[in-house]
Design a protein around this motif. Sequence first.
Motif, short mmCIF file in Angstrom:
data_model
loop_
_atom_site.label_atom_id
_atom_site.label_comp_id
_atom_site.label_asym_id
_atom_site.label_seq_id
_atom_site.Cartn_x
_atom_site.Cartn_y
_atom_site.Cartn_z
N LYS A 1 16.82 97.38 59.65
CA LYS A 1 18.24 97.55 59.97
C LYS A 1 19.16 97.02 58.88
O LYS A 1 20.18 97.63 58.57
CB LYS A 1 18.57 96.90 61.31
CG LYS A 1 19.97 97.26 61.79
CD LYS A 1 20.11 97.21 63.28
CE LYS A 1 21.45 97.77 63.68
NZ LYS A 1 21.57 98.02 65.10
N ARG B 1 27.51 110.96 60.96
CA ARG B 1 26.09 111.16 61.27
C ARG B 1 25.24 110.02 60.74
O ARG B 1 24.29 109.59 61.42
CB ARG B 1 25.61 112.49 60.71
CG ARG B 1 26.14 113.68 61.49
CD ARG B 1 25.72 114.99 60.88
NE ARG B 1 26.24 116.10 61.68
CZ ARG B 1 26.19 117.38 61.31
NH1 ARG B 1 25.65 117.71 60.15
NH2 ARG B 1 26.68 118.32 62.08
N LYS C 1 25.88 106.97 62.94
CA LYS C 1 25.22 107.14 64.23
C LYS C 1 23.73 106.83 64.11
O LYS C 1 23.15 106.19 65.00
CB LYS C 1 25.43 108.58 64.72
CG LYS C 1 24.92 108.84 66.12
CD LYS C 1 25.23 110.26 66.54
CE LYS C 1 24.67 110.55 67.92
NZ LYS C 1 24.91 111.95 68.31
N ALA C 2 23.12 107.27 63.03
CA ALA C 2 21.70 107.03 62.81
C ALA C 2 21.41 105.54 62.66
O ALA C 2 20.46 105.00 63.24
CB ALA C 2 21.20 107.79 61.59
N ASN D 1 23.44 102.95 63.60
CA ASN D 1 23.80 102.21 64.82
C ASN D 1 22.83 102.46 65.96
O ASN D 1 22.72 101.65 66.88
CB ASN D 1 25.23 102.58 65.26
CG ASN D 1 26.27 102.07 64.29
OD1 ASN D 1 26.02 101.11 63.56
ND2 ASN D 1 27.42 102.70 64.27
N GLY D 2 22.13 103.58 65.92
CA GLY D 2 21.19 103.92 66.97
C GLY D 2 19.83 103.26 66.82
O GLY D 2 18.95 103.45 67.64
#
Length: 91
Positions: A48, A82, A85-86, A88-89
């Motif tokens: 991360k 996008r 989002k990737a 944070n997901g």
Amino acid sequence: MEVYDLANIKSAKRILVSRTRADRNKAIRSGVKTAIKKVYAAVESGDKEAAKAELTAATKTIEMAASKGVYHKNNVARKISRLSKAVNGMA
């Protein structure tokens, strides 16, 4: 840069300008694609912190491309959204 033997008319001189700009745009687009791939690679690896660092770098690269007129602002917003989002997901 190559030197071309061109006729003395505007359309011939525009060939040089359009070729130069096309090369510049191609290099910028390539850099953006590389930055995006690095973010997704970090997401796949599950790191991360690395993904966040790559996201920051990619966002800067993409926004610089937009400032140079290579991408439309909505296209840039979509790409960054996008990527965010990737990242944070991630679990």
